[in-house]
Design a protein around this motif. Sequence first.
Motif, PDB file in Angstrom:
ATOM      1  N   PRO A   1       0.818  -1.224   0.000  1.00  0.00           N
ATOM      2  CA  PRO A   1       0.000   0.000   0.000  1.00  0.00           C
ATOM      3  C   PRO A   1       0.846   1.267   0.000  1.00  0.00           C
ATOM      4  O   PRO A   1       0.483   2.268  -0.622  1.00  0.00           O
ATOM      5  CB  PRO A   1      -0.813  -0.134   1.288  1.00  0.00           C
ATOM      6  CG  PRO A   1      -0.898  -1.611   1.536  1.00  0.00           C
ATOM      7  CD  PRO A   1       0.418  -2.163   1.063  1.00  0.00           C
ATOM      8  N   GLU A   2       1.992   1.221   0.686  1.00  0.00           N
ATOM      9  CA  GLU A   2       2.862   2.398   0.736  1.00  0.00           C
ATOM     10  C   GLU A   2       3.440   2.719  -0.641  1.00  0.00           C
ATOM     11  O   GLU A   2       3.539   3.889  -1.036  1.00  0.00           O
ATOM     12  CB  GLU A   2       4.004   2.171   1.731  1.00  0.00           C
ATOM     13  CG  GLU A   2       3.573   2.100   3.185  1.00  0.00           C
ATOM     14  CD  GLU A   2       2.949   0.750   3.557  1.00  0.00           C
ATOM     15  OE1 GLU A   2       3.055  -0.209   2.739  1.00  0.00           O
ATOM     16  OE2 GLU A   2       2.347   0.662   4.641  1.00  0.00           O
ATOM     17  N   GLU A   3       3.823   1.673  -1.388  1.00  0.00           N
ATOM     18  CA  GLU A   3       4.352   1.887  -2.730  1.00  0.00           C
ATOM     19  C   GLU A   3       3.286   2.464  -3.653  1.00  0.00           C
ATOM     20  O   GLU A   3       3.552   3.342  -4.471  1.00  0.00           O
ATOM     21  CB  GLU A   3       4.884   0.567  -3.296  1.00  0.00           C
ATOM     22  CG  GLU A   3       6.188   0.110  -2.673  1.00  0.00           C
ATOM     23  CD  GLU A   3       6.598  -1.270  -3.143  1.00  0.00           C
ATOM     24  OE1 GLU A   3       7.815  -1.525  -3.227  1.00  0.00           O
ATOM     25  OE2 GLU A   3       5.709  -2.104  -3.433  1.00  0.00           O
ATOM     26  N   ASP A   4       2.064   1.975  -3.516  1.00  0.00           N
ATOM     27  CA  ASP A   4       0.983   2.469  -4.356  1.00  0.00           C
ATOM     28  C   ASP A   4       0.740   3.955  -4.095  1.00  0.00           C
ATOM     29  O   ASP A   4       0.581   4.748  -5.025  1.00  0.00           O
ATOM     30  CB  ASP A   4      -0.287   1.663  -4.105  1.00  0.00           C
ATOM     31  CG  ASP A   4      -1.372   1.935  -5.138  1.00  0.00           C
ATOM     32  OD1 ASP A   4      -1.015   2.150  -6.310  1.00  0.00           O
ATOM     33  OD2 ASP A   4      -2.561   1.923  -4.788  1.00  0.00           O
ATOM     34  N   VAL A   5       0.719   4.344  -2.828  1.00  0.00           N
ATOM     35  CA  VAL A   5       0.473   5.745  -2.465  1.00  0.00           C
ATOM     36  C   VAL A   5       1.567   6.654  -3.014  1.00  0.00           C
ATOM     37  O   VAL A   5       1.291   7.748  -3.528  1.00  0.00           O
ATOM     38  CB  VAL A   5       0.370   5.891  -0.935  1.00  0.00           C
ATOM     39  CG1 VAL A   5       0.468   7.348  -0.521  1.00  0.00           C
ATOM     40  CG2 VAL A   5      -0.942   5.298  -0.433  1.00  0.00           C
ATOM     41  N   LEU A   6       2.824   6.225  -2.926  1.00  0.00           N
ATOM     42  CA  LEU A   6       3.929   7.060  -3.395  1.00  0.00           C
ATOM     43  C   LEU A   6       3.942   7.211  -4.902  1.00  0.00           C
ATOM     44  O   LEU A   6       4.506   8.168  -5.433  1.00  0.00           O
ATOM     45  CB  LEU A   6       5.266   6.462  -2.939  1.00  0.00           C
ATOM     46  CG  LEU A   6       5.652   6.669  -1.478  1.00  0.00           C
ATOM     47  CD1 LEU A   6       6.930   5.913  -1.167  1.00  0.00           C
ATOM     48  CD2 LEU A   6       5.833   8.154  -1.182  1.00  0.00           C
ATOM     49  N   GLY A   7       3.323   6.273  -5.620  1.00  0.00           N
ATOM     50  CA  GLY A   7       3.397   6.295  -7.069  1.00  0.00           C
ATOM     51  C   GLY A   7       4.725   5.736  -7.554  1.00  0.00           C
ATOM     52  O   GLY A   7       5.498   5.152  -6.785  1.00  0.00           O
ATOM     53  N   PHE A   8       4.999   5.937  -8.832  1.00  0.00           N
ATOM     54  CA  PHE A   8       6.234   5.378  -9.394  1.00  0.00           C
ATOM     55  C   PHE A   8       7.452   6.263  -9.152  1.00  0.00           C
ATOM     56  O   PHE A   8       8.580   5.849  -9.407  1.00  0.00           O
ATOM     57  CB  PHE A   8       6.065   5.141 -10.896  1.00  0.00           C
ATOM     58  CG  PHE A   8       5.229   3.934 -11.210  1.00  0.00           C
ATOM     59  CD1 PHE A   8       5.730   2.656 -11.013  1.00  0.00           C
ATOM     60  CD2 PHE A   8       3.939   4.068 -11.685  1.00  0.00           C
ATOM     61  CE1 PHE A   8       4.967   1.537 -11.293  1.00  0.00           C
ATOM     62  CE2 PHE A   8       3.167   2.949 -11.980  1.00  0.00           C
ATOM     63  CZ  PHE A   8       3.677   1.681 -11.777  1.00  0.00           C
ATOM     64  N   PHE A   9       7.259   7.476  -8.678  1.00  0.00           N
ATOM     65  CA  PHE A   9       8.383   8.396  -8.515  1.00  0.00           C
ATOM     66  C   PHE A   9       8.516   8.895  -7.086  1.00  0.00           C
ATOM     67  O   PHE A   9       9.539   8.681  -6.449  1.00  0.00           O
ATOM     68  CB  PHE A   9       8.226   9.561  -9.499  1.00  0.00           C
ATOM     69  CG  PHE A   9       8.136   9.109 -10.924  1.00  0.00           C
ATOM     70  CD1 PHE A   9       9.265   8.727 -11.625  1.00  0.00           C
ATOM     71  CD2 PHE A   9       6.905   9.028 -11.553  1.00  0.00           C
ATOM     72  CE1 PHE A   9       9.173   8.277 -12.937  1.00  0.00           C
ATOM     73  CE2 PHE A   9       6.800   8.590 -12.875  1.00  0.00           C
ATOM     74  CZ  PHE A   9       7.931   8.215 -13.558  1.00  0.00           C
TER      75      PHE A   9
END
Length: 287
Positions: free
Chosen positions: A10-18
């Motif tokens: 979930p943390e990666e999704d929130v941050l986006g790809f950049f």
Amino acid sequence: MIPLPSGWTPEEDVLGFFGPDSVSWRVHSDPTFSVGGLRALLLQALHPVAMDGVARFSGGFREEPWPRLIRTATYVDTLTFGTRTEAVRAAARVRDIHRRLGGVEETTGRTYRVDDPDLLLWVHCCEVDSLLSVARRAGVPLTDGDADRYVAEQVTAAELIGISPDEVPASVPELAAYFEEIRPALAVTPAARDAYRLIVLPPMPTWVRYLTPAQPAWGGLASLAVALLPQWARRMYSLPGLGLTDAAATAGVKAFRQTMLRLPQRARRSPIVWGGYERVSAADPAA
């Protein structure tokens, strides 16, 4: 290889790809994004086949270019500042449209599909080169290392649209080499001339043209975008820069940036950009 959504936390999704620590966020949230975007469109028009695809399939572009400009900016904003899920969905929508379109470009005789890898790569490289070049000339504090990092980060954007990452320039020297190699294939076709005119002098309702500052304001942005093109591209258009020297163009875009930076943040960032910062701050109050 970009992992599937099931592989994201979930943390990666929130941050986006950049994410907020990326150079991409710094470049794409800067006021110079608008000028860089116009420069990219002018550069992209010099590829006969890519420009043919725009002329054929960007419905109503000749009569009403604004929707396409807005769609393009929204797409880049979503890839950069959206969640990973939002970015993947946006790219999938564009790929689905591309795979259904194709034609024959008259001046070259080439049969193409809009999603041919070399055409996608051209559009990608024009965008990356333009946004980075304009940002640096405007005074965005970017070291040579930052510039290389930006180009490398944007390989992810290329991969999302369907380009093999092995084919994408990942540094400033690689990007320069790409343009040097492709220049013999470029030309100013009638469609490119039309695109130039639409970008520099877009159609506006009469009341907007004469009763608001929209036309002179847009004309100033477009003139800067032309003047900030590479010299070889300006020569192809037979337009040295609308009377602006390289030094004057650099001074002009610096002045534009400083003026825009005085505006409230919400006035100089799109809702998608602002939403990205708010989302990340909510997920990590220390961010």
